[in-house]
Scaffold this motif. Structure first.
Motif, PDB file in Angstrom:
ATOM      1  N   TYR A 196      12.269   0.459   1.453  1.00 23.94           N
ATOM      2  CA  TYR A 196      11.368   1.303   0.688  1.00 23.94           C
ATOM      3  C   TYR A 196      11.893   2.736   0.651  1.00 23.94           C
ATOM      4  O   TYR A 196      12.258   3.302   1.684  1.00 23.94           O
ATOM      5  N   TYR A 238       8.825  12.566  -3.334  1.00 25.65           N
ATOM      6  CA  TYR A 238       7.619  13.381  -3.349  1.00 25.65           C
ATOM      7  C   TYR A 238       7.987  14.794  -3.801  1.00 25.65           C
ATOM      8  O   TYR A 238       9.109  15.249  -3.599  1.00 25.65           O
ATOM      9  N   TYR A 288       8.601   5.542  -6.525  1.00 24.11           N
ATOM     10  CA  TYR A 288       8.984   4.846  -5.313  1.00 24.11           C
ATOM     11  C   TYR A 288       9.722   3.561  -5.678  1.00 24.11           C
ATOM     12  O   TYR A 288       9.713   3.115  -6.825  1.00 24.11           O
ATOM     13  N   VAL A 321      10.756  -0.406  -3.884  1.00 25.24           N
ATOM     14  CA  VAL A 321      10.579  -1.349  -2.774  1.00 25.24           C
ATOM     15  C   VAL A 321      11.861  -2.149  -2.507  1.00 25.24           C
ATOM     16  O   VAL A 321      11.874  -3.025  -1.640  1.00 25.24           O
ATOM     17  N   GLN A 377       6.587  -2.698   4.019  1.00 22.95           N
ATOM     18  CA  GLN A 377       5.192  -2.524   3.632  1.00 22.95           C
ATOM     19  C   GLN A 377       4.292  -2.219   4.820  1.00 22.95           C
ATOM     20  O   GLN A 377       3.429  -1.388   4.771  1.00 22.95           O
ATOM     21  N   ARG A 390      -5.942   1.407   5.205  1.00 18.86           N
ATOM     22  CA  ARG A 390      -5.103   0.545   6.026  1.00 18.86           C
ATOM     23  C   ARG A 390      -4.574   1.318   7.219  1.00 18.86           C
ATOM     24  O   ARG A 390      -4.420   0.772   8.305  1.00 18.86           O
ATOM     25  N   ALA A 438      -2.529  -0.838  -1.359  1.00 22.43           N
ATOM     26  CA  ALA A 438      -1.506   0.038  -1.941  1.00 22.43           C
ATOM     27  C   ALA A 438      -0.161  -0.655  -1.927  1.00 22.43           C
ATOM     28  O   ALA A 438       0.352  -1.050  -0.886  1.00 22.43           O
ATOM     29  N   ALA A 439       0.436  -0.773  -3.109  1.00 26.08           N
ATOM     30  CA  ALA A 439       1.781  -1.335  -3.183  1.00 26.08           C
ATOM     31  C   ALA A 439       2.777  -0.298  -2.707  1.00 26.08           C
ATOM     32  O   ALA A 439       2.581   0.900  -2.882  1.00 26.08           O
ATOM     33  N   GLY A 440       3.845  -0.762  -2.119  1.00 21.91           N
ATOM     34  CA  GLY A 440       4.903   0.157  -1.731  1.00 21.91           C
ATOM     35  C   GLY A 440       4.561   1.083  -0.594  1.00 21.91           C
ATOM     36  O   GLY A 440       5.254   2.065  -0.372  1.00 21.91           O
ATOM     37  N   ASN A 441       3.490   0.779   0.154  1.00 20.08           N
ATOM     38  CA  ASN A 441       3.140   1.598   1.313  1.00 20.08           C
ATOM     39  C   ASN A 441       2.912   3.054   0.928  1.00 20.08           C
ATOM     40  O   ASN A 441       3.277   3.971   1.649  1.00 20.08           O
ATOM     41  N   LYS A 442       2.307   3.277  -0.249  1.00 20.19           N
ATOM     42  CA  LYS A 442       2.138   4.637  -0.743  1.00 20.19           C
ATOM     43  C   LYS A 442       1.136   5.403   0.099  1.00 20.19           C
ATOM     44  O   LYS A 442       0.082   4.900   0.451  1.00 20.19           O
ATOM     45  N   LEU A 443       1.478   6.655   0.413  1.00 22.47           N
ATOM     46  CA  LEU A 443       0.616   7.530   1.195  1.00 22.47           C
ATOM     47  C   LEU A 443      -0.022   8.583   0.304  1.00 22.47           C
ATOM     48  O   LEU A 443       0.632   9.129  -0.585  1.00 22.47           O
ATOM     49  N   PHE A 491      -1.501  12.257   0.691  1.00 22.91           N
ATOM     50  CA  PHE A 491      -1.435  13.341   1.662  1.00 22.91           C
ATOM     51  C   PHE A 491      -2.530  14.371   1.445  1.00 22.91           C
ATOM     52  O   PHE A 491      -2.931  14.653   0.315  1.00 22.91           O
TER      53      PHE A 491
END
Lengths: 113, 112
Positions: A31, A35, A48, A50, A97, B31, B95-100, B102
């Protein structure tokens, strides 16, 4: 291990110019993320990925493009730079993930005049 | 819309003066809740992950806690080297891709 490496660290662009911010990681992370951080604001996700060949938009993708041809590299392309793209850009990677820990690069400070 | 809000925006402490930073979230189906430290001119550095209400994590002078609506980062007897911006972030279950997502961060200055 170098971790996440970003280049350049600083860049000044004129309105309408294009450029690519480079990002490379040597941790074999699937991943990767881009930002942007504006003063006093949180980090906003641009794009992003994957895995190699797979990319998707984040919150603020307009004016940017990405590609992911290898696991290691995730370049961010700015087309027709605008003053609103003046910001600090951070690339990050994570193992997968379920892994919450993101590893960040040191950032690229971009000014558009 | 998922939102993470941090308060205060800035905090000035004397060395040894303990305090707490707040992170409230409206991330639906949370999560995980994450805390990062960011030094000037550097990228954020991971500190903690919290997954469920009641969970606590500690590292040196820092302790992070999580409730159903917010998280706190407690700084006990801070030293000048604890001066940094502290960021919290949340990620959704779906959330796909472990998106954060902030928050805006809390700038902490510890004076000797």
């Amino acid at each position: 291990n170098a971790g996440v490496t970003q280049t350049p660290k600083f860049r000044i662009l004129k309105i309408g110019q294009s450029m690519t911010l480079q990002c490379a990681q040597d941790m074999n992370h699937n991943y990767m993320y881009w930002y942007r951080q504006d003063p006093g604001m949180g980090l906003k996700l641009i794009y992003y990925s994957v895995g190699a060949g797979i990319t998707d938009k984040g919150e603020v993708p307009n004016g940017y493009n990405v590609s992911r041809s290898t696991t290691e590299d995730f370049p961010l392309r700015l087309e027709l730079a605008a003053p609103s793209q003046t910001s600090v850009y951070f690339c990050a990677s994570s193992l997968g993930q379920a892994a919450g820990e993101l590893f960040f690069g040191e950032g690229s400070r971009l000014t558009v005049l | 819309e998922d939102q993470v809000t941090q308060s205060p925006e800035a905090l000035r402490l004397q060395e040894g003066e303990s305090s707490s930073l707040n992170c409230s979230y409206t991330v639906s189906g949370l999560r995980g809740l994450f805390w990062y430290r960011q030094d000037p001119g550097k990228g954020p550095e991971f500190l903690f992950t919290l997954y469920s209400a009641g969970e606590e994590k500690e590292k040196e002078r820092l302790k992070a806690t999580l409730t159903k609506k917010e998280s706190f980062l407690h700084i006990t007897a801070p030293k000048p080297e604890d001066s940094a911006t502290y960021l919290c972030a949340g990620t959704m279950i779906k959330a796909a891709g472990n998106k954060l997502t902030f928050g805006g961060g809390t700038r902490v200055l510890v004076k000797p």
